[in-house]
Motif scaffolding. Structure first.
Motif, PDB file in Angstrom:
ATOM      1  N   UNK A   1      -3.558  -7.772   7.334  1.00  0.00           N
ATOM      2  CA  UNK A   1      -3.464  -7.302   8.722  1.00  0.00           C
ATOM      3  C   UNK A   1      -3.291  -5.785   8.844  1.00  0.00           C
ATOM      4  N   UNK A   2      -3.163  -5.102   7.712  1.00  0.00           N
ATOM      5  CA  UNK A   2      -2.886  -3.661   7.733  1.00  0.00           C
ATOM      6  C   UNK A   2      -4.082  -2.876   8.253  1.00  0.00           C
ATOM      7  N   UNK A   3      -3.830  -1.823   9.022  1.00  0.00           N
ATOM      8  CA  UNK A   3      -4.926  -0.959   9.458  1.00  0.00           C
ATOM      9  C   UNK A   3      -5.664  -0.399   8.243  1.00  0.00           C
ATOM     10  N   UNK A   4      -6.973  -0.480   8.264  1.00  0.00           N
ATOM     11  CA  UNK A   4      -7.787   0.055   7.185  1.00  0.00           C
ATOM     12  C   UNK A   4      -8.049  -0.898   6.040  1.00  0.00           C
ATOM     13  N   UNK A   5      -7.440  -2.084   6.051  1.00  0.00           N
ATOM     14  CA  UNK A   5      -7.705  -3.069   5.005  1.00  0.00           C
ATOM     15  C   UNK A   5      -9.126  -3.603   5.156  1.00  0.00           C
ATOM     16  N   UNK A   6      -9.827  -3.765   4.028  1.00  0.00           N
ATOM     17  CA  UNK A   6     -11.187  -4.291   4.041  1.00  0.00           C
ATOM     18  C   UNK A   6     -11.261  -5.643   3.324  1.00  0.00           C
ATOM     19  N   UNK A   7     -10.743  -5.717   2.093  1.00  0.00           N
ATOM     20  CA  UNK A   7     -10.934  -6.912   1.262  1.00  0.00           C
ATOM     21  C   UNK A   7      -9.943  -6.890   0.113  1.00  0.00           C
TER      22      UNK A   7
ATOM     23  N   UNK B   1     -12.737  -4.861   8.445  1.00  0.00           N
ATOM     24  CA  UNK B   1     -12.623  -3.892   9.518  1.00  0.00           C
ATOM     25  C   UNK B   1     -13.850  -2.971   9.512  1.00  0.00           C
ATOM     26  N   UNK B   2     -14.377  -2.649  10.684  1.00  0.00           N
ATOM     27  CA  UNK B   2     -15.535  -1.760  10.768  1.00  0.00           C
ATOM     28  C   UNK B   2     -15.132  -0.336  10.405  1.00  0.00           C
ATOM     29  N   UNK B   3     -16.073   0.413   9.859  1.00  0.00           N
ATOM     30  CA  UNK B   3     -15.811   1.797   9.481  1.00  0.00           C
ATOM     31  C   UNK B   3     -17.066   2.618   9.697  1.00  0.00           C
TER      32      UNK B   3
ATOM     33  N   UNK C   1      -0.059   1.472   3.463  1.00  0.00           N
ATOM     34  CA  UNK C   1       0.333   0.116   3.104  1.00  0.00           C
ATOM     35  C   UNK C   1       1.226   0.122   1.856  1.00  0.00           C
ATOM     36  N   UNK C   2       0.838   0.874   0.852  1.00  0.00           N
ATOM     37  CA  UNK C   2       1.555   0.868  -0.427  1.00  0.00           C
ATOM     38  C   UNK C   2       2.979   1.389  -0.293  1.00  0.00           C
ATOM     39  N   UNK C   3       3.144   2.484   0.436  1.00  0.00           N
ATOM     40  CA  UNK C   3       4.425   3.175   0.446  1.00  0.00           C
ATOM     41  C   UNK C   3       5.184   3.125   1.765  1.00  0.00           C
ATOM     42  N   UNK C   4       4.612   2.526   2.802  1.00  0.00           N
ATOM     43  CA  UNK C   4       5.287   2.511   4.098  1.00  0.00           C
ATOM     44  C   UNK C   4       5.225   1.129   4.752  1.00  0.00           C
ATOM     45  N   UNK C   5       5.302   0.099   3.932  1.00  0.00           N
ATOM     46  CA  UNK C   5       5.295  -1.274   4.453  1.00  0.00           C
ATOM     47  C   UNK C   5       6.223  -2.121   3.587  1.00  0.00           C
ATOM     48  N   UNK C   6       6.227  -3.414   3.829  1.00  0.00           N
ATOM     49  CA  UNK C   6       7.031  -4.328   3.019  1.00  0.00           C
ATOM     50  C   UNK C   6       6.634  -4.329   1.552  1.00  0.00           C
ATOM     51  N   UNK C   7       5.445  -3.818   1.242  1.00  0.00           N
ATOM     52  CA  UNK C   7       5.008  -3.718  -0.147  1.00  0.00           C
ATOM     53  C   UNK C   7       5.935  -2.822  -0.961  1.00  0.00           C
ATOM     54  N   UNK C   8       6.539  -1.857  -0.306  1.00  0.00           N
ATOM     55  CA  UNK C   8       7.432  -0.936  -1.008  1.00  0.00           C
ATOM     56  C   UNK C   8       8.611  -1.684  -1.634  1.00  0.00           C
ATOM     57  N   UNK C   9       9.101  -2.741  -0.983  1.00  0.00           N
ATOM     58  CA  UNK C   9      10.210  -3.516  -1.537  1.00  0.00           C
ATOM     59  C   UNK C   9       9.823  -4.167  -2.865  1.00  0.00           C
ATOM     60  N   UNK C  10       8.593  -4.640  -2.959  1.00  0.00           N
ATOM     61  CA  UNK C  10       8.103  -5.200  -4.222  1.00  0.00           C
ATOM     62  C   UNK C  10       8.104  -4.113  -5.283  1.00  0.00           C
ATOM     63  N   UNK C  11       7.639  -2.929  -4.927  1.00  0.00           N
ATOM     64  CA  UNK C  11       7.609  -1.832  -5.891  1.00  0.00           C
ATOM     65  C   UNK C  11       9.006  -1.441  -6.355  1.00  0.00           C
ATOM     66  N   UNK C  12       9.960  -1.489  -5.453  1.00  0.00           N
ATOM     67  CA  UNK C  12      11.339  -1.134  -5.832  1.00  0.00           C
ATOM     68  C   UNK C  12      11.916  -2.109  -6.855  1.00  0.00           C
ATOM     69  N   UNK C  13      11.492  -3.363  -6.805  1.00  0.00           N
ATOM     70  CA  UNK C  13      12.040  -4.387  -7.696  1.00  0.00           C
ATOM     71  C   UNK C  13      11.140  -4.682  -8.903  1.00  0.00           C
TER      72      UNK C  13
ATOM     73  N   UNK D   1      -9.995  -3.311  -1.446  1.00  0.00           N
ATOM     74  CA  UNK D   1     -10.809  -2.232  -0.890  1.00  0.00           C
ATOM     75  C   UNK D   1     -10.211  -1.840   0.454  1.00  0.00           C
ATOM     76  N   UNK D   2     -10.150  -0.540   0.701  1.00  0.00           N
ATOM     77  CA  UNK D   2      -9.552   0.016   1.911  1.00  0.00           C
ATOM     78  C   UNK D   2     -10.501   1.015   2.536  1.00  0.00           C
ATOM     79  N   UNK D   3     -10.388   1.225   3.835  1.00  0.00           N
ATOM     80  CA  UNK D   3     -11.260   2.176   4.520  1.00  0.00           C
ATOM     81  C   UNK D   3     -11.033   3.609   4.073  1.00  0.00           C
ATOM     82  N   UNK D   4      -9.817   3.925   3.661  1.00  0.00           N
ATOM     83  CA  UNK D   4      -9.500   5.308   3.293  1.00  0.00           C
ATOM     84  C   UNK D   4      -8.299   5.345   2.353  1.00  0.00           C
ATOM     85  N   UNK D   5      -8.122   6.497   1.734  1.00  0.00           N
ATOM     86  CA  UNK D   5      -6.948   6.729   0.891  1.00  0.00           C
ATOM     87  C   UNK D   5      -5.688   6.630   1.740  1.00  0.00           C
ATOM     88  N   UNK D   6      -5.726   7.193   2.946  1.00  0.00           N
ATOM     89  CA  UNK D   6      -4.559   7.182   3.833  1.00  0.00           C
ATOM     90  C   UNK D   6      -4.151   5.749   4.188  1.00  0.00           C
TER      91      UNK D   6
END
Length: 195
Positions: free
Chosen positions: A43-49, A2-4, A85-97, A75-80
């Motif tokens: 596909x997440x906004x701000x994802x780079x690599x 993604x461009x930044x 992605x980490x805490x407000x996507x399907x990734x959170x389910x992995x973290x819960x388990x 690598x991500x475009x920003x901390x936000x």
């Protein structure tokens, strides 16, 4: 990618120690989530690599931190963007388990640091940052979500955004250690060169 318009992107490494091998039925739930979660990251906004092993869809076959330790480097475009992605996507389910699949960490298992746009960190660089966090605590070179620093703070610290090189060994008139070689992006003795 993604461009930044920012001069820096945020790199992250997290490591996790498996309770059981990936082909063990007790780890099947984690393995089943890998493809959908990685696709969501891509596909997440701000994802780079993200680190992917040659010929594989992910990096779970790589074991640079130990035979039972898996690594995730991205690598991500920003901390936000990474936080979302980490805490407000399907990734959170992995973290819960995660406790079902991974041993509780006894030391820091996540490290963040700023990299110049276009720089893709090596595994050696990432492991160096994690070791620095574990040894010295948070700094502009190695921090966590809880101890975050801004890209501007990292930019004002000349050592923050550049990986350390094995000059110490050269100054001693010795061959660099494998950790120093990895930090420099060079293969350690007996390891294949990166492509």
């Amino acid at each position: 990618m993604t461009a930044s318009t920012h001069a820096f992107h945020l790199a992250q490494l997290n490591v996790a120690t498996l309770r059981h091998p990936l082909d063990d039925p007790r780890t099947a739930g984690f393995v089943e989530m890998l493809d959908p979660v990685n696709a969501a990251a891509d596909e997440a906004p701000g994802f780079v690599w993200r680190l992917v092993e040659d010929g594989a869809a992910d990096a779970t076959g790589m074991r640079p931190a130990g035979e039972d330790v898996i690594v995730n480097l991205s690598v991500w475009e920003s901390r936000a963007a990474l936080w979302e992605f980490t805490y407000r996507s399907g990734h959170l389910e992995v973290m819960r388990q995660r406790r079902a699949w991974f041993r509780p960490p006894s030391e820091a298992h996540l490290v963040l640091w700023w990299v110049p746009v276009g720089h893709l960190p090596t595994v050696g660089e990432a492991l160096e940052r994690l070791a620095e966090l574990r040894t010295h605590g948070p700094s502009p070179r190695a921090f966590t979500f809880a101890s975050s620093c801004t890209a501007d703070e990292a930019a004002s610290n000349p050592q923050a955004a550049s990986p350390q090189r094995p000059e110490r060994a050269a100054a001693r008139g010795e061959r660099p250690t494998p950790a120093e070689e990895l930090a420099a992006g060079e293969p350690a003795a007996g390891e294949p060169a990166a492509r």
